[in-house]
Write a protein that holds these residues in place. Structure first.
Motif, PDB file in Angstrom:
ATOM      1  N   GLU A  53      33.041  49.906  24.607  1.00 40.87           N
ATOM      2  CA  GLU A  53      32.136  48.772  24.834  1.00 40.87           C
ATOM      3  C   GLU A  53      31.150  49.065  25.952  1.00 40.87           C
ATOM      4  N   SER A  54      31.669  49.617  27.071  1.00 44.30           N
ATOM      5  CA  SER A  54      30.786  49.859  28.206  1.00 44.30           C
ATOM      6  C   SER A  54      31.384  50.879  29.160  1.00 44.30           C
ATOM      7  N   GLU A 145      24.589  52.424  33.018  1.00 42.79           N
ATOM      8  CA  GLU A 145      25.549  51.768  32.135  1.00 42.79           C
ATOM      9  C   GLU A 145      25.282  52.191  30.699  1.00 42.79           C
ATOM     10  N   GLU A 147      26.365  51.477  26.768  1.00 38.90           N
ATOM     11  CA  GLU A 147      26.976  50.461  25.922  1.00 38.90           C
ATOM     12  C   GLU A 147      26.855  50.853  24.452  1.00 38.90           C
ATOM     13  N   ASP A 148      27.717  50.249  23.622  1.00 38.54           N
ATOM     14  CA  ASP A 148      27.678  50.444  22.162  1.00 38.54           C
ATOM     15  C   ASP A 148      27.661  51.921  21.780  1.00 38.54           C
TER      16      ASP A 148
END
Length: 627
Positions: A53-54, A145, A147-148
């Motif tokens: 997710e992250s 960061e 993500e995905d």
């Protein structure tokens, strides 16, 4: 019309991502390495859903200049090298310029950074395209960061294993980073919960305690070795603390974690016979060398390396670990186990010393009045007892003869160690040092264990394991004598098949190194005129034939390994067994011989020979000490 064409940049990046970004832990490794190259002293990593997710990394490094932001996600864009020559002396963790481009091709990346007085910025890059580029808030350092992950590569997403496995990989990466950089404060957070945090004060032993616990950190032994090309520093763990695989051998070169089978094996070889079979040591060692002697440009992961002067480094590593082990008394102690509810809180620990809860009380403990005075352990009451007691501080003594059930009329001639003493089993001679403490023999338990004492408590010695160690070192030392052997008045002649003849011809030198005088006497015949003295079967001709046949059929026959296995087997068969009662003279002789061994702490199979139970622990068992 031509069919060859250059692939678009976004496809190139996806292809590169297949090598660089294998799983979430690969991203953590690449981003944290960039933080360390930026001179960060604090690195915080926040993980959600095992990284799927992250993944967020926050550091306080020197940041990225505003003018460089447009090159961040270009392939082979880097600030760490400028010329081809610098590839041969890499001094940074990263240098290929592939990581951010590959990560950005298969995920959504948000990056905030500021360098010095330059303009702070924020970039959002998703699936190979810029989504946002704005001026941002002032904050020195970098926040990135991801993500995905793998949202646009379903095949790679399907490859990802269960989340527990991925979390374990991330923890492993971060632990190795913390061990390689104890001067950096690392924090790892999973789904809002801290997994670990280091202080960054440069104390490696403290980091080991945080990551592996007090049992490991309190049993560490410092290692230091130097040569003109290499310097080795760090810690190994005492042999009684083991693991079931070699993953706990942490090796780094110039603070870069590496996987190198031969280096790991050299450490395992140094623990030889000190640990049971299929058990492995723990080690935390860093090797410093000129970057010109190492090639890290072998694989995009930069974990596999190639070394110049590899043989020299392997010898230095094994010798350094052996020296650290042999300079330490390796008698394991029986520790008192407290109930969990009574475990005290520990506010601070001094990691400069070994913290064993037992040892903390030994120096300050006052024995009760009923205990024998201390001088009875160091000075016998009668001259007759003096002759029966074992003294580890061996001096020149007249030759004595004794009989025992484990050796028949064997002469014992104590020989103090000298600088020119031959080394055992390839070990270099160490400075003269008492390896066993002074011990007074009390008696025997169940015809198997010899009970001893000194001022620190009680000792138990396994008589079979003790003599197994004695005989193992004796047999091995005799097997390696090339000139040793039994001559034959009538030589044996052996005949082999044509297939075996080629192999035997290649291995004649190896057979001779085992103590054989063997010559080719025909097209398929070989004549043996001398065979090793350690072959003592009723039918030596059959044993010799079997041995030659075994060597001829072994592709990678190792003379040293064969000697080793033979020595272990023979020492076990010939040693005194359990449930065999000895008198005090025989026990004393056994202990005296054990004290002369190179490594008297374990049998050849790695089992302990002697264990120690402190007076303090004995008093606890009888509730004489209520602490």
């Amino acid at each position: 019309m031509g069919q060859i064409h250059v692939l678009p940049a976004h496809i190139q990046n996806k292809i590169a991502a297949g090598e660089v970004v294998e799983r979430p832990s690969s991203i953590v490794k690449e981003i944290v390495e960039n933080s360390l190259d930026a001179g960060s002293t604090v690195v915080e990593v926040f993980i959600k859903n095992s990284g799927m997710e992250s993944i967020k990394v926050v550091d306080n490094g020197h940041g990225i200049d505003y003018e460089d932001r447009t090159l961040l996600f270009e392939r082979h864009a880097t600030s760490k090298i400028d010329t081809a020559y610098e590839l041969f002396e890499i001094r940074s963790l990263g240098f290929r310029g592939e990581a951010l481009a590959s990560i950005g091709a298969v995920s959504k990346v948000t990056l905030e950074s500021m360098q010095g007085d330059s303009t702070p910025f924020k970039i959002v890059y998703s699936g190979g395209k810029y989504d946002e580029d704005t001026v941002w808030h002032e904050r020195r350092g970098t926040i990135i960061e991801i993500e995905d992950l793998f949202f646009n590569t379903p095949a790679r997403l399907k490859y990802i294993k269960n989340l527990r496995t991925e979390a374990g990989k991330i923890i492993d990466i971060m632990q190795r980073m913390a061990l390689n950089y104890p001067e950096v404060s690392f924090r790892l957070v999973f789904d809002g919960k801290d997994r670990f945090k280091t202080t960054g004060n440069g104390n490696l032993k403290e980091v080991i305690n945080i990551l592996y616990g007090i049992q490991v950190s309190s049993n560490t032994l410092e290692v230091h070795a130097e040569s003109p090309d290499y310097t080795i520093d760090g810690y190994i763990v005492r042999p009684e603390v083991t693991r079931s695989n070699r993953n706990y051998i942490n090796l780094s070169i110039n603070n870069r974690h590496v996987r190198h089978f031969k280096l790991s094996q050299s450490i395992i070889n140094a623990y030889h016979t000190l640990q049971p079979k299929d058990k492995y040591p723990l080690a935390f060692l860093n090797i410093r060398m000129d970057p010109k002697l190492i090639d890290v440009n072998v694989h995009p992961s930069k974990v596999e390396v190639k070394l110049s002067k590899e043989t020299e480094l392997l010898k230095l590593m094994e010798a350094a670990v052996k020296e650290a082990l042999m300079e330490t008394e390796l008698i394991p102690e029986v520790a008192h186990r407290k109930p969990k509810q009574q475990k005290p809180e520990q506010s601070a620990i001094d990691f400069t010393e070994r913290h064993d809860k037992i040892r903390e009380h030994i120096d300050t403990y006052e024995p009760p009045a009923r205990q024998l005075p201390k001088q009875t352990f160091t000075e016998p009451r009668k001259e007759t007892e003096k002759e029966q007691m074992t003294r580890r501080r061996v001096t020149e003594k007249p030759e004595t003869t004794y009989t025992s059930p484990f050796k028949q009329t064997e002469k014992i001639q104590p020989q103090p160690k000298q600088k020119d003493t031959p080394s055992f089993a390839g070990h270099e001679p160490l400075p003269e040092k008492e390896k066993l403490p002074y011990l007074e023999i009390i008696g025997q338990l169940h015809g198997t264990y010899i009970i001893m004492q000194n001022e620190t408590g009680m000792y138990l010695m396994d008589q079979h394991a003790a003599q197994e160690r004695i005989k193992y070192e004796y047999i091995y030392a005799n097997i390696i004598k090339e000139a040793d052997g039994i001559p034959l008045l009538i030589p044996y002649t052996f005949e082999f098949s044509f297939d075996d003849v080629i192999t035997i011809d290649e291995k004649l030198a190896e057979l001779q190194s085992l103590g054989f005088d063997i010559e080719k006497s025909g097209i398929k015949q070989y004549t043996v005129s001398r065979y090793p003295s350690w072959i003592k079967a009723d039918n030596p001709e059959e044993d010799i034939n079997d041995l030659i046949d075994f060597i001829s059929q072994t592709d990678n026959f190792d003379v040293k390994k064969y000697r080793e296995e033979m020595s272990i087997m023979m020492s076990c068969k010939q040693s005194i067994k359990a449930n065999h009662y000895l008198d005090k003279n025989q026990m004393a002789a056994l202990l005296e011989e054990l004290g002369k061994c190179y490594s008297p702490y374990t049998c050849p199979h790695g089992r302990p020979v002697i264990i120690h139970m402190t007076t303090y622990e004995i008093e606890r068992l009888f509730n004489r000490i209520m602490k």
